[in-house]
Design a protein around this motif. Structure first.
Motif, PDB file in Angstrom:
ATOM      1  N   ILE A  35       0.813  -1.211   0.000  1.00  0.00           N
ATOM      2  CA  ILE A  35       0.000   0.000   0.000  1.00  0.00           C
ATOM      3  C   ILE A  35       0.849   1.264   0.000  1.00  0.00           C
ATOM      4  CG2 ILE A  35      -1.869  -1.182   1.196  1.00  0.00           C
ATOM      5  CD1 ILE A  35      -1.161   0.459   3.676  1.00  0.00           C
ATOM      6  N   LEU A  50       0.186  -1.930  -6.755  1.00  0.00           N
ATOM      7  CA  LEU A  50      -1.222  -1.754  -6.416  1.00  0.00           C
ATOM      8  C   LEU A  50      -1.935  -0.978  -7.525  1.00  0.00           C
ATOM      9  CD1 LEU A  50      -2.978  -2.415  -3.892  1.00  0.00           C
ATOM     10  CD2 LEU A  50      -2.585  -0.068  -3.171  1.00  0.00           C
ATOM     11  N   SER A  53      -7.636   1.574  -8.677  1.00  0.00           N
ATOM     12  CA  SER A  53      -8.900   1.449  -7.938  1.00  0.00           C
ATOM     13  C   SER A  53      -8.645   1.088  -6.481  1.00  0.00           C
ATOM     14  CB  SER A  53      -9.804   0.416  -8.598  1.00  0.00           C
ATOM     15  OG  SER A  53      -9.162  -0.844  -8.653  1.00  0.00           O
ATOM     16  N   SER A  54      -7.639   0.243  -6.242  1.00  0.00           N
ATOM     17  CA  SER A  54      -7.302  -0.118  -4.861  1.00  0.00           C
ATOM     18  C   SER A  54      -6.739   1.073  -4.100  1.00  0.00           C
ATOM     19  CB  SER A  54      -6.285  -1.259  -4.845  1.00  0.00           C
ATOM     20  OG  SER A  54      -6.818  -2.412  -5.435  1.00  0.00           O
ATOM     21  N   ARG A  55      -5.874   1.852  -4.771  1.00  0.00           N
ATOM     22  CA  ARG A  55      -5.325   3.055  -4.130  1.00  0.00           C
ATOM     23  C   ARG A  55      -6.441   4.029  -3.777  1.00  0.00           C
ATOM     24  NH1 ARG A  55      -1.451   2.863  -8.417  1.00  0.00           N
ATOM     25  NH2 ARG A  55      -2.289   4.782  -9.284  1.00  0.00           N
ATOM     26  N   HIS A  56      -7.426   4.149  -4.676  1.00  0.00           N
ATOM     27  CA  HIS A  56      -8.552   5.055  -4.418  1.00  0.00           C
ATOM     28  C   HIS A  56      -9.370   4.568  -3.226  1.00  0.00           C
ATOM     29  CE1 HIS A  56     -11.852   7.805  -5.111  1.00  0.00           C
ATOM     30  NE2 HIS A  56     -12.685   6.775  -5.086  1.00  0.00           N
ATOM     31  N   TRP A  57      -9.622   3.253  -3.151  1.00  0.00           N
ATOM     32  CA  TRP A  57     -10.391   2.716  -2.037  1.00  0.00           C
ATOM     33  C   TRP A  57      -9.672   2.947  -0.712  1.00  0.00           C
ATOM     34  CZ3 TRP A  57      -9.659  -0.768   1.869  1.00  0.00           C
ATOM     35  CH2 TRP A  57     -10.803  -1.145   2.569  1.00  0.00           C
ATOM     36  N   ILE A  58      -8.359   2.698  -0.695  1.00  0.00           N
ATOM     37  CA  ILE A  58      -7.588   2.891   0.538  1.00  0.00           C
ATOM     38  C   ILE A  58      -7.639   4.344   0.979  1.00  0.00           C
ATOM     39  CG2 ILE A  58      -5.257   2.879   1.509  1.00  0.00           C
ATOM     40  CD1 ILE A  58      -4.751   0.341  -0.170  1.00  0.00           C
ATOM     41  N   PHE A  65      -9.221   1.573   7.525  1.00  0.00           N
ATOM     42  CA  PHE A  65      -8.337   0.569   6.926  1.00  0.00           C
ATOM     43  C   PHE A  65      -7.157   0.292   7.833  1.00  0.00           C
ATOM     44  CE2 PHE A  65      -4.713  -0.547   4.256  1.00  0.00           C
ATOM     45  CZ  PHE A  65      -5.206  -1.638   3.565  1.00  0.00           C
TER      46      PHE A  65
END
Length: 200
Positions: A35, A50, A53-58, A65
């Motif tokens: 991350i 990563l 979309s995963s970076r945006h969710w985190i 988180f």
């Protein structure tokens, strides 16, 4: 760390707590690497990171988180040395504090001490070595006082090749992620470099 070790022990069967804690901390360390923009080899032998979309969710769920998956209230340390103090010999990406451009341009620089004032010597991005994941840079005639610049990210640019080029290790300190995300803002970069990051 005693608090967090005790928390982990509570969720083990007690047969081999040292091994269980080591595995748990190892998984957390890998998660922090991922991350934080780190890269790893996937099962196909490709270097990956990563996804967007995963970076945006985190970033959207950052507080929860870290509490749920990253060890409760622990403060994330700067394990990649991104925020280290700029002193002689440190290499980094900088931006101008006073820029007339709406998109503040970036430059690659190396710090040196000149009569008690820290100066940043600028480097032009020349070309890349795709197999080694490195960028070659060359010193140009521009220098700026550190007081006129903002430090964006520290980079690993301490090796000089046989032709006198400084080599950026883009896989260290999250440099690959940073440069690929902000390539258009660099003052000097090659079309080859742009094609490489766009392909990646």
């Amino acid at each position: 760390m005693n608090k967090f070790i005790r928390e982990h022990v509570r969720f083990t069967n007690g047969h081999d707590p040292t091994k269980d804690i080591t595995i748990r901390f190892g998984k957390e360390l890998m998660l922090r690497h991922i991350i934080g923009g780190g890269y790893w080899w996937n099962s196909d032998g490709q270097i990956v990171s990563l996804g967007a979309s995963s970076r945006h969710w985190i970033s959207s769920n950052l507080e929860d988180f870290y509490v749920v998956l990253m060890g409760g209230s622990r403060t994330l340390e700067d394990n990649d040395y991104q925020l280290q103090k700029i002193k002689e010999g440190v290499c980094a990406v900088f931006s101008y504090k006073m820029s007339s451009s709406t998109a503040n341009p970036y430059l690659v620089g190396k710090a040196r001490n000149q009569n008690g004032e820290m100066m940043i010597d600028c480097y032009e991005i020349s070309d890349i070595n795709t197999s080694m994941q490195t960028i070659r840079t060359r010193l140009i005639s521009e220098s700026y006082p550190l007081s006129q610049l903002n430090t964006e990210t520290v980079i690993d640019m301490h090796i000089t090749d046989s032709q006198g080029y400084q080599i950026i290790n883009v896989c260290k300190f999250g440099s690959y992620w940073f440069i690929s995300e902000h390539l258009a803002l660099f003052n000097h970069y090659s079309e080859e470099l742009s094609a490489f990051f766009n392909r990646s």
